[in-house]
Design a protein around this motif. Structure first.
Motif, PDB file in Angstrom:
ATOM      1  N   TYR A 190       0.827  -1.206   0.000  1.00 60.80           N
ATOM      2  CA  TYR A 190       0.000   0.000   0.000  1.00 60.80           C
ATOM      3  C   TYR A 190       0.863   1.258   0.000  1.00 60.80           C
ATOM      4  N   LEU A 191       1.875   1.289   0.867  1.00 57.48           N
ATOM      5  CA  LEU A 191       2.724   2.474   0.947  1.00 57.48           C
ATOM      6  C   LEU A 191       3.482   2.697  -0.356  1.00 57.48           C
ATOM      7  N   GLY A 192       3.989   1.605  -0.953  1.00 62.59           N
ATOM      8  CA  GLY A 192       4.698   1.744  -2.218  1.00 62.59           C
ATOM      9  C   GLY A 192       3.793   2.197  -3.342  1.00 62.59           C
ATOM     10  N   VAL A 208       9.898  13.288   3.086  1.00 59.36           N
ATOM     11  CA  VAL A 208      10.373  11.924   3.357  1.00 59.36           C
ATOM     12  C   VAL A 208      10.217  11.586   4.835  1.00 59.36           C
ATOM     13  N   HIS A 209      10.617  12.501   5.705  1.00 59.09           N
ATOM     14  CA  HIS A 209      10.511  12.255   7.145  1.00 59.09           C
ATOM     15  C   HIS A 209       9.054  12.084   7.568  1.00 59.09           C
ATOM     16  N   ARG A 210       8.176  12.899   6.980  1.00 59.18           N
ATOM     17  CA  ARG A 210       6.758  12.796   7.334  1.00 59.18           C
ATOM     18  C   ARG A 210       6.171  11.459   6.884  1.00 59.18           C
ATOM     19  N   CYS A 213       7.605   8.641   9.128  1.00 54.95           N
ATOM     20  CA  CYS A 213       6.964   8.640  10.449  1.00 54.95           C
ATOM     21  C   CYS A 213       5.552   8.051  10.358  1.00 54.95           C
ATOM     22  N   GLY A 214       4.836   8.412   9.300  1.00 57.71           N
ATOM     23  CA  GLY A 214       3.502   7.845   9.118  1.00 57.71           C
ATOM     24  C   GLY A 214       3.540   6.344   8.927  1.00 57.71           C
ATOM     25  N   ALA A 215       4.509   5.870   8.115  1.00 53.49           N
ATOM     26  CA  ALA A 215       4.645   4.429   7.904  1.00 53.49           C
ATOM     27  C   ALA A 215       5.023   3.714   9.202  1.00 53.49           C
ATOM     28  N   LEU A 216       5.894   4.337  10.005  1.00 48.05           N
ATOM     29  CA  LEU A 216       6.286   3.746  11.284  1.00 48.05           C
ATOM     30  C   LEU A 216       5.104   3.639  12.233  1.00 48.05           C
ATOM     31  N   MET A 217       4.284   4.683  12.280  1.00 53.02           N
ATOM     32  CA  MET A 217       3.110   4.650  13.150  1.00 53.02           C
ATOM     33  C   MET A 217       2.123   3.569  12.701  1.00 53.02           C
ATOM     34  N   LEU A 218       1.929   3.450  11.394  1.00 50.43           N
ATOM     35  CA  LEU A 218       1.044   2.405  10.879  1.00 50.43           C
ATOM     36  C   LEU A 218       1.584   1.014  11.220  1.00 50.43           C
TER      37      LEU A 218
END
Length: 231
Positions: A190-192, A208-210, A213-218
């Motif tokens: 999904y992220l890709g 990129v950082h945002r 961080c969103g991917a890490l939280m997910l």
């Protein structure tokens, strides 16, 4: 690169590479199919089928880059929905053979390629970008090396398990590994698919950082949900 929300720019060098690689890939794929899965008098259809398949893959990435994700998914997976609609009525009149399945897939992919060609011609057409581009051959080689290394890392453990413990244990290991990794593979896909095209329009470290961080939280949320379901 992404010019605006509906239009992309392609360099002439990339166009030449795409045409050359499509022809070489289609011929190689057609020869492989002819050798391993001959269709008798229909075997010559492998070449236009290969070209259509490559064009459908191009449509998937083209509309994904334009961030029209609905059409991107339609061209990528519509054949999976249309194939049963073709084969189920056909099964009422005759027994479904291997040739019928393959020819049905060929027809569906060919129709998708034709519709996609009209779709691209009638929508915001790509523009030729004559700006200086980086060395595409060098980038392509680096990308292929990265893909090769990732593929080796992803399959090395399964080959090692099969070599040490046998095919039965390897099958069980692969099954449980697939079940365990499916949520994370789904998130990665999904992220890709959904997030990476944003970098084509505007690339900044803050973006990129945002996104990271969103991917890490997910990912953390997904792990917590799995733990709550399992424990």
């Amino acid at each position: 690169r992404l010019v605006n929300s509906t239009q992309i720019a392609i360099s002439p060098q990339l166009i030449r590479y795409l045409i050359t690689s499509a022809l070489v890939g289609a011929i190689g794929f057609s020869i492989s199919l002819y050798h391993y899965a001959p269709l008798g008098r229909w075997s010559l259809a492998y070449l236009p089928f290969s070209l259509s398949l490559l064009f459908v893959l191009f449509l998937y990435n083209y509309f994904r880059l334009r961030q029209t994700f609905f059409w991107s998914q339609c061209y990528a997976g519509a054949w999976k929905l249309l194939l049963p609609l073709v084969l189920i009525p056909l099964a009422r009149f005759q027994e479904i053979s291997y040739e019928a399945v393959v020819l049905s897939v060929m027809v569906i992919v060919g129709c998708a390629a034709g519709i996609g060609f009209i779709h691209v011609r009638t929508s915001a057409k790509p523009v030729v970008d004559r700006c200086q581009q980086p060395a595409l051959l060098s980038l392509t080689a680096q990308f292929l090396i990265s893909l090769l290394l990732l593929s080796i890392l992803e399959t090395a453990d399964r080959l090692l398990v099969e070599h040490l413990f046998g095919i039965v244990v390897a099958g069980t290991y692969f099954y449980y590994l697939s079940v365990a990794l499916f949520p994370f593979s789904f998130l990665q896909s999904y992220l890709g698919f959904r997030e990476l095209p944003a970098f084509k329009g505007s690339f900044t470290l803050a973006l990129v950082h945002r996104k990271l961080c969103g991917a890490l939280m997910l990912g953390i949320a997904l792990v917590l949900v799995i733990l709550l379901l399992v424990v």
